[in-house]
Scaffold this motif. Structure first.
Motif, PDB file in Angstrom:
ATOM      1  N   ARG A  86      15.947  46.930  -3.574  1.00  0.00           N
ATOM      2  CA  ARG A  86      15.826  46.395  -5.004  1.00  0.00           C
ATOM      3  C   ARG A  86      15.798  45.163  -5.084  1.00  0.00           C
ATOM      4  N   GLU A 146      14.571  50.988  -2.322  1.00  0.00           N
ATOM      5  CA  GLU A 146      16.033  51.068  -2.133  1.00  0.00           C
ATOM      6  C   GLU A 146      16.577  49.629  -2.239  1.00  0.00           C
ATOM      7  N   ARG A 197      10.106  54.485   0.104  1.00  0.00           N
ATOM      8  CA  ARG A 197      11.399  54.628  -0.406  1.00  0.00           C
ATOM      9  C   ARG A 197      12.461  53.680  -0.064  1.00  0.00           C
TER      10      ARG A 197
END
Length: 320
Positions: free
Chosen positions: A176, A174, A170
């Motif tokens: 991106r 995050e 994750r």
């Protein structure tokens, strides 16, 4: 008048001197008197004089002084060693051989269990046979306490690693990175005009800044590198946990083949199933973390490509 002398009293000096001379013993200075012996004899060595001066009873003889021709390496003759040609002494049987000290007494069922492991898991026994033997020694003789506590630490660590890998996945997502890199390339390409009027106005009001884009790409790259270090540590630890679970699964399979399925045998089957499920979860998490690591590495390389190739090709070489 001459005052009386305090040394001689009231008498006259000549008479007192005569009496004083008569009391003094004259020294014998004739030639026949024995000559005074020298303190140290020139011929006698100093060590003899020192020993004589001490006057000790039964004093040992002074050590012999080596002559100038004697070699300092001359050693006294040593007695010849006596060889025992009749065999070892009778007390030799009391000495314990070194190998006997490290011999560990094993349960009689360990040997057939290891033989069964060689037949069923030859590759695992070749690489980790000693670990399987240790696990068998911890479990045999089988009991509820030994079976329930065995491998608990490994199972707990495996479950914790699965959760940590999910959190690391994750954290990488995050960033991106893919979306931000594509957005930078799209804004830098002036040939791609927006169709709508609002998009055209927005692009005119916010022109592309190559310096800011370069800083943005560097920040994305550093964030990914930090995440990659965490992911790599988790992957290495996951590999070690997987190897431990493979050993436990093989151990449980061997015990399942050698025990009946009543009472303790049923518990062995349940414990084996638990290790199998944990191994499957670890393998899935290991596959996932490998894919995440590969994707993050690709995005790091993409940042370098955009900075050094794409932006200069779009006409921003002088601004970088």
């Amino acid at each position: 008048m001459v005052p009386a002398s305090p040394l001689f009293g009231d008498d006259d000096e000549p008479s007192q001197a005569k009496r004083l001379a008569s009391t003094v013993m004259p020294l014998d200075l004739h030639d026949d008197a024995p000559a005074e012996q020298p303190r140290f004899s020139e011929a006698a060595p100093q060590v003899d004089t020192a020993v004589a001066a001490l006057d000790l009873p039964d004093a040992p003889a002074a050590p012999k002084v080596l002559s100038s021709h004697a070699s300092i390496l001359d050693l006294p003759d040593l007695p010849e060693a006596r060889l025992n040609r009749e065999g070892p002494p009778a007390s030799t049987s009391q000495i314990t051989a070194p190998s006997e000290i490290f011999v560990v007494e094993e349960h009689p069922s360990i040997a057939p269990a290891m033989k069964r492991g060689q037949e069923k898991f030859p590759e695992i026994m070749k690489m980790s046979g000693f670990l399987i033997r240790n696990s068998l020694n911890d479990l045999v003789p089988l009991s509820f306490d030994s079976l329930s506590s065995h491998g608990s630490n490994t199972l707990t660590r495996a479950a914790g690693l699965v959760d940590r890998i999910a959190a690391a996945t994750r954290a990488v997502a995050e960033v991106r990175a893919s979306e931000q890199i594509q957005d930078i390339v799209a804004r830098a390409d002036s040939t791609k005009h927006t169709v709508t009027l609002l998009g055209f106005i927005e692009k005119s009001m916010k022109p592309f800044d190559p310096v800011a884009a370069n800083v943005h790409l560097t920040a994305i790259k550093e964030a990914l590198r930090i995440k990659l270090r965490v992911v790599d540590e988790l992957r290495q630890e996951m590999i070690r946990i997987k190897d431990s679970l493979v050993v436990e699964v093989a151990t449980m399979a061997i015990l399942s083949d050698m025990t009946d399925h009543a009472d303790i045998g049923a518990l062995v089957v349940r414990k084996a199933s638990l290790f199998n499920v944990s191994l499957q979860e670890v393998q899935m998490a290991l596959t996932q973390v490998t894919m995440v690591e590969k994707s993050a590495q690709d995005w790091v390389m993409r940042c370098d490509e955009v900075k050094t190739v794409t932006l200069p090709a779009l006409g921003f070489r002088a601004s970088l």
